[in-house]
Design a protein around this motif. Structure first.
Motif, PDB file in Angstrom:
ATOM      1  N   SER A  69      34.976  22.177  21.363  1.00 23.74           N
ATOM      2  CA  SER A  69      34.697  21.643  20.323  1.00 23.74           C
ATOM      3  C   SER A  69      35.984  20.483  20.085  1.00 23.74           C
ATOM      4  N   ARG A  70      36.573  19.786  21.557  1.00 26.29           N
ATOM      5  CA  ARG A  70      37.313  18.708  22.015  1.00 26.29           C
ATOM      6  C   ARG A  70      36.520  17.348  21.333  1.00 26.29           C
ATOM      7  N   GLN A  71      36.712  16.448  20.201  1.00 21.97           N
ATOM      8  CA  GLN A  71      36.223  15.196  20.335  1.00 21.97           C
ATOM      9  C   GLN A  71      36.788  13.756  21.198  1.00 21.97           C
ATOM     10  N   CYS A  72      35.920  12.794  21.335  1.00 21.57           N
ATOM     11  CA  CYS A  72      36.954  11.519  22.680  1.00 21.57           C
ATOM     12  C   CYS A  72      36.157  10.660  22.314  1.00 21.57           C
ATOM     13  N   ASP A  73      36.783   9.721  22.415  1.00 22.52           N
ATOM     14  CA  ASP A  73      36.307   8.650  22.032  1.00 22.52           C
ATOM     15  C   ASP A  73      35.566   7.899  24.052  1.00 22.52           C
ATOM     16  N   ARG A  74      34.714   6.910  24.393  1.00 24.18           N
ATOM     17  CA  ARG A  74      34.328   7.078  25.971  1.00 24.18           C
ATOM     18  C   ARG A  74      35.717   6.529  25.927  1.00 24.18           C
ATOM     19  N   ASP A  75      36.639   5.662  26.265  1.00 27.47           N
ATOM     20  CA  ASP A  75      37.313   5.564  27.694  1.00 27.47           C
ATOM     21  C   ASP A  75      38.433   7.157  27.511  1.00 27.47           C
ATOM     22  N   GLU A  76      38.636   7.923  26.364  1.00 27.08           N
ATOM     23  CA  GLU A  76      38.730   9.008  26.596  1.00 27.08           C
ATOM     24  C   GLU A  76      37.764   9.854  27.561  1.00 27.08           C
ATOM     25  N   GLU A  86      46.305   6.095  34.744  1.00 30.78           N
ATOM     26  CA  GLU A  86      47.829   4.881  34.226  1.00 30.78           C
ATOM     27  C   GLU A  86      46.843   4.628  32.745  1.00 30.78           C
ATOM     28  N   PRO A  87      47.139   3.904  31.994  1.00 23.50           N
ATOM     29  CA  PRO A  87      47.006   3.347  30.554  1.00 23.50           C
ATOM     30  C   PRO A  87      45.570   3.008  29.885  1.00 23.50           C
ATOM     31  N   ARG A  88      45.261   3.141  29.337  1.00 27.43           N
ATOM     32  CA  ARG A  88      43.513   3.018  28.907  1.00 27.43           C
ATOM     33  C   ARG A  88      43.937   1.662  28.797  1.00 27.43           C
ATOM     34  N   ARG A  89      43.025   0.751  29.263  1.00 31.21           N
ATOM     35  CA  ARG A  89      43.238  -0.367  28.803  1.00 31.21           C
ATOM     36  C   ARG A  89      41.147  -1.271  27.946  1.00 31.21           C
ATOM     37  N   PRO A  90      41.863  -2.776  26.951  1.00 34.88           N
ATOM     38  CA  PRO A  90      40.789  -3.108  26.762  1.00 34.88           C
ATOM     39  C   PRO A  90      39.527  -3.352  27.895  1.00 34.88           C
ATOM     40  N   ARG A  91      38.248  -2.721  27.053  1.00 35.61           N
ATOM     41  CA  ARG A  91      36.949  -3.516  27.423  1.00 35.61           C
ATOM     42  C   ARG A  91      36.917  -4.934  28.230  1.00 35.61           C
ATOM     43  N   SER A  92      36.680  -5.409  29.791  1.00 36.28           N
ATOM     44  CA  SER A  92      37.262  -6.956  30.325  1.00 36.28           C
ATOM     45  C   SER A  92      35.561  -7.633  29.530  1.00 36.28           C
ATOM     46  N   ALA A  93      36.268  -9.191  29.682  1.00 31.39           N
ATOM     47  CA  ALA A  93      34.563  -9.690  29.274  1.00 31.39           C
ATOM     48  C   ALA A  93      33.325  -9.629  29.974  1.00 31.39           C
ATOM     49  N   PHE A  94      33.532  -9.180  31.387  1.00 28.75           N
ATOM     50  CA  PHE A  94      33.172  -8.666  32.337  1.00 28.75           C
ATOM     51  C   PHE A  94      32.424  -7.374  31.778  1.00 28.75           C
ATOM     52  N   ASP A  95      32.592  -6.565  31.293  1.00 27.89           N
ATOM     53  CA  ASP A  95      32.849  -5.267  30.459  1.00 27.89           C
ATOM     54  C   ASP A  95      31.283  -5.583  29.701  1.00 27.89           C
ATOM     55  N   ARG A  96      32.066  -6.529  28.911  1.00 25.55           N
ATOM     56  CA  ARG A  96      30.514  -6.976  27.431  1.00 25.55           C
ATOM     57  C   ARG A  96      29.436  -7.881  28.325  1.00 25.55           C
ATOM     58  N   GLU A  97      29.620  -8.279  29.000  1.00 25.96           N
ATOM     59  CA  GLU A  97      28.836  -9.339  29.643  1.00 25.96           C
ATOM     60  C   GLU A  97      28.102  -8.198  30.341  1.00 25.96           C
ATOM     61  N   PHE A  98      28.535  -7.166  31.064  1.00 30.63           N
ATOM     62  CA  PHE A  98      27.577  -6.255  31.235  1.00 30.63           C
ATOM     63  C   PHE A  98      26.497  -5.703  30.493  1.00 30.63           C
ATOM     64  N   ASP A  99      27.070  -5.108  29.253  1.00 29.05           N
ATOM     65  CA  ASP A  99      26.184  -4.439  28.287  1.00 29.05           C
ATOM     66  C   ASP A  99      25.001  -4.910  27.868  1.00 29.05           C
ATOM     67  N   GLU A 100      25.644  -6.750  27.718  1.00 30.08           N
ATOM     68  CA  GLU A 100      25.146  -7.466  26.849  1.00 30.08           C
ATOM     69  C   GLU A 100      23.684  -7.926  27.701  1.00 30.08           C
ATOM     70  N   TYR A 101      23.636  -8.131  29.462  1.00 26.56           N
ATOM     71  CA  TYR A 101      22.758  -8.085  30.334  1.00 26.56           C
ATOM     72  C   TYR A 101      21.617  -7.049  29.765  1.00 26.56           C
ATOM     73  N   LYS A 102      22.464  -5.489  29.524  1.00 28.13           N
ATOM     74  CA  LYS A 102      21.918  -3.887  29.860  1.00 28.13           C
ATOM     75  C   LYS A 102      20.548  -4.596  28.711  1.00 28.13           C
ATOM     76  N   ARG A 103      21.318  -4.897  27.576  1.00 24.08           N
ATOM     77  CA  ARG A 103      20.878  -4.919  26.338  1.00 24.08           C
ATOM     78  C   ARG A 103      19.766  -5.558  26.648  1.00 24.08           C
TER      79      ARG A 103
END
Length: 391
Positions: A69-76, A86-103
């Motif tokens: 029943s537990r819910q979570c977001d992507r990073d969790e 370690e503490p959560r950190r925002p997605r990097s420019a590399f992550d966004r670029e990789f997602d765009e390339y996969k799209r």
């Protein structure tokens, strides 16, 4: 599930993708994401040590049973599986670029071939056999990795090929009949509806050769561009009039982008109605850090270029908590170039501006001419009727 697992960044990305496939909103059920991860076929494309892979799968199996029943977001979810501290950190420019390339890879409609499970070493009888088995296993892994990389290279070459501009293809007889019927519709008849606006018969009639395009046609088509290219944002035809007015006024348009961050886009396209008698186009290229003006009559557009650069600076400060635009002096203002398509009459400017935007959204320099304009008018109306852009 004790201790942290040291897994490659690519494996963390795959875990995040598994969470996305079950996503129903901002959060998703843990056990559904874990089930998806166990069934994901791409684990075998990653170079993960066997011991770590087994521990990873064991944690996922546990999560499918205990986190009902537990819910979570992507990073969790990623942190829950790898048990990172370690503490959560925002997605990097590399992550966004990789997602765009996969799209873009997904847009090729390319289906990954089924990948067999990675070979495992045979039972070890002696230390000597163990070394030989490990070497054979490593060799097979290396060969698999080489084949995988060759396929990625082929995909990259496909992405680098010039886009095929379908808007220059001839209409079929059935398409031509639909366009003629729409241009002949009664003035108040609704021929297309969408994006909180209607295109009526009196608007569709403006597609005829010799007619000047109206805001309803321009804005509907620019919405189709946004619908097709999610890395492009289009202002409507009243934006520049509101921004300048009697003088530059950022506050008048500050809330126009409250639901979008322009700095996450590849380009911003702005149709301009100059004095209610001429259409031009302004393009903000966020990657190249330049602002370009397209005028089929050849004007430089200096006033609009400087106003748009000021707008980009103000928009950055507004959206980024007062931070100034990085490298603001390096932004380049590009007036109309000699190779910008030119009109040979006084009424086709709207078609020129619209298809300069169309080509720029494709990542191409516009290379159509006056001879193509009547055909492009019909293509424009056909796209509006179908609510689908013919790229």
């Amino acid at each position: 599930m004790e201790g942290d697992l040291r897994v490659p960044t690519s494996v963390e990305w795959l875990l995040g993708e598994c969470w996305k496939t079950r996503q129903s909103g901002a959060r998703a059920l843990v056990h559904l994401a874990a089930t998806e991860a166990l069934e994901y076929p791409l684990w075998h494309t990653e170079d993960v040590p066997g011991v770590v892979l087994e521990r990873l799968k064991e944690r996922l199996r546990v999560l499918t049973r205990v986190e009902l029943s537990r819910q979570c977001d992507r990073d969790e979810f990623v942190a829950l599986v790898t048990k990172k501290t370690e503490p959560r950190r925002p997605r990097s420019a590399f992550d966004r670029e990789f997602d765009e390339y996969k799209r873009k890879l997904d847009a090729l409609s390319f289906e990954l071939e089924s990948v067999a499970p990675p070979p495992t070493p045979p039972p070890v009888v002696s230390r000597r056999n163990e070394v030989r088995s490990i070497r054979r296993w490593e060799l097979k892994q290396k060969e698999r990795g080489k084949r995988h990389e060759e396929r990625l290279q082929r995909l990259r070459r496909d992405l680098a090929k010039p886009a095929r501009v379908k808007c220059l293809e001839p209409l079929t007889d059935a398409q031509a009949r639909r366009v003629r019927a729409a241009m002949s519709a009664p003035p108040t008849a609704v021929v297309a509806e969408g994006f909180n606006q209607q295109v009526l018969g009196e608007h569709a009639e403006r597609i005829r050769d010799g007619e000047w395009l109206v805001d309803e046609l321009i804005n509907y088509y620019f919405n189709l561009l946004m619908q097709t290219f999610d890395d492009v944002y289009c202002m409507n035809s009243f934006f520049m009039t509101k921004l300048l007015g009697t003088s530059y006024n950022y506050q008048g348009v500050r809330r126009w982008t409250k639901r979008v961050d322009l700095f996450e886009k590849r380009a911003v396209l702005v149709p301009i109605n100059v004095g209610n008698m001429h259409w031009t186009l302004l393009v903000v290229d966020m990657l190249k850090k330049e602002i370009r003006y397209f005028d089929s009559m050849g004007a430089a557009g200096t006033t609009y270029l400087h106003a748009m650069r000021k707008y980009v600076e103000d928009e950055h400060e507004n959206k980024k908590d007062g931070a100034p635009l990085p490298d603001a002096p390096a932004w380049k203002l590009v007036p109309t170039t000699p190779n910008t398509p030119r009109q040979a009459n006084g009424y086709d400017c709207g078609v020129f501006a619209t298809f300069c935007a169309h080509y720029y959204a494709l990542g191409l320099e516009p290379d159509f001419s006056q001879a193509d304009i009547e055909h492009l008018r019909h293509r424009m109306l056909l796209s509006i009727l179908d609510a689908e852009l013919l790229v």
